[in-house]
Write an enzyme that holds these catalytic residues in place. Sequence first.
Site, PDB file in Angstrom:
ATOM      1  N   VAL A   1       0.910  -1.179  -0.018  1.00  0.00           N
ATOM      2  CA  VAL A   1      -0.118  -0.098  -0.019  1.00  0.00           C
ATOM      3  C   VAL A   1       0.747   1.221   0.109  1.00  0.00           C
ATOM      4  CG1 VAL A   1      -1.911   1.328   1.225  1.00  0.00           C
ATOM      5  CG2 VAL A   1      -1.879  -1.280   0.987  1.00  0.00           C
TER       6      VAL A   1
ATOM      7  N   GLY B   1     -11.098  -1.339   0.442  1.00  0.00           N
ATOM      8  CA  GLY B   1      -9.976  -0.934  -0.606  1.00  0.00           C
ATOM      9  C   GLY B   1     -10.433   0.079  -1.076  1.00  0.00           C
TER      10      GLY B   1
ATOM     11  N   GLY C   1      -1.347 -14.591  -5.030  1.00  0.00           N
ATOM     12  CA  GLY C   1      -1.350 -13.430  -4.109  1.00  0.00           C
ATOM     13  C   GLY C   1      -2.617 -12.830  -3.487  1.00  0.00           C
TER      14      GLY C   1
ATOM     15  N   GLU D   1      -2.566 -14.760   2.214  1.00  0.00           N
ATOM     16  CA  GLU D   1      -1.471 -14.709   2.806  1.00  0.00           C
ATOM     17  C   GLU D   1      -1.111 -16.380   2.793  1.00  0.00           C
ATOM     18  OE1 GLU D   1       0.304 -11.980   3.990  1.00  0.00           O
ATOM     19  OE2 GLU D   1      -1.368 -10.756   3.175  1.00  0.00           O
TER      20      GLU D   1
ATOM     21  N   LYS E   1     -13.655  -5.101   9.844  1.00  0.00           N
ATOM     22  CA  LYS E   1     -14.147  -4.343   8.896  1.00  0.00           C
ATOM     23  C   LYS E   1     -15.639  -3.747   9.347  1.00  0.00           C
ATOM     24  CE  LYS E   1     -11.071  -5.389   5.305  1.00  0.00           C
ATOM     25  NZ  LYS E   1     -10.847  -6.496   4.086  1.00  0.00           N
TER      26      LYS E   1
ATOM     27  N   GLY F   1      -5.546  -4.620  -2.866  1.00  0.00           N
ATOM     28  CA  GLY F   1      -4.411  -4.234  -3.813  1.00  0.00           C
ATOM     29  C   GLY F   1      -3.683  -3.173  -3.682  1.00  0.00           C
TER      30      GLY F   1
END
Length: 441
Positions: free
Chosen positions: A20, A141, A194, A197, A212, A309
């Site tokens: 990030v 995101g 990807g 994890e 969240k 992402g």
Amino acid sequence: GVGSLSESPIGVGMIGCGTVGGGVARLLREQAEVYAARLGRPIELRRVLVRDTRKARAALPDADTLLTDDADAFLDTPDMPIVIEAAGGRGAVSEHVQRALQAGKHVVTANKSLLAAEGPALFQLAHRHNACIAFEASCGGGIPIITAIQFGLMANSIRGMYGILNGTCNYILTEMTQRGKSYAEALAEAQAAGFAEADPTLDVSGRDAAQKLAILAAIAFGVKVDEQQVWAEGIDTLDLQDIRLGAELGYDIKLLAIAEQVDGRVSMRVHPCFIHVDEAIAQVHGSFNALSVYGHAVGHTFYMGRGAGELPTASAVVSDLLNVASGWYPQAFARMRLWPDTHAPAKVIDAGELISRFYIRVNAMDKPGVMAQISRVLGEAGISISAILQHEAAAGQFVPVVITTHEAQQGPLNGAIAQLEQLDVIEGRPVCIRIVEMPAG
């Protein structure tokens, strides 16, 4: 004045330069002129605090002047009124954020685990030191759902939110439903791509989505929420067989994060759900995130986009940064009562009280009288059957029998499942998945 760039740059510090942080640095570099034009003055990255300066060099062209691993040196950087926190995690990162706020610096963060655990205390600290915290990037995101709920839907009392808030889980479920892969296969692919994890526990247990949801519910309902109040069940125990049988009944499976407000009490939960294939949120596939929000005046609003992402998350961070730098967000933060530190603790509805329709699969001995036994157990618990699905099989074997119920309370249903498990005509543990019907609106 307006349109002239005569004003001095706004200095920004950043903690963390991984995926990030690297994306943020890239946007600030590549879009410098655009942002300066929008803001009326340039943004300048002054210092970047990292644990390992060698690892971070690749992400920063002018690494030598920017990078430091010394928190004191970082916080002492002159002309740096805004700090971006893109490191993630807690511990030392929490200390850095607290020190920045104590110094009166505004903080922009992408850190959902920090806010879910320490949010109210950090918001209070910010208010005490005339600083603010902007956190759009912590949920969903690049989708601006926090801005939408806090500012765009301010006229509404929010009744409910239904979200796909974890891209890893949604990717895995999409592979299982559309390509018939087992959970283990789909997880291995998500890791290779990807999306997951090496240790996927936080994602697949539903805990990431729960963090969240804790943040979103607090701002949507105007209450203080502790992340432990969000009941979470993951996708790691799902069987491909149930996904196929659910599809026959017209349902798709999603890991939904659900928050609802009824008569001043709140329910918050994350679990796999069957939803009708026609629902908008059932069409959200792969690593996308989505959120359905129901407001009393606006009705149904629906947000969808990339939930993780490098650039989607950096998009939310930099948008927050520009909103903070412009001065409007710090004003709103100081004057309005939209943040959890100013709210009373949530009154949470007990999970056992929740009402839903259910999908139940039992492996039943294929012989006369078995359905009567199953119906009796459900009937005694006050649960009425809506439909039964059973494939033909050779007599005397155990076959999967699927029962869908009318609306039932979770508590009595759990009791009935425990009783079914005791029947000698039933093999193994019955599977139970909630069927979620989205509100009209």
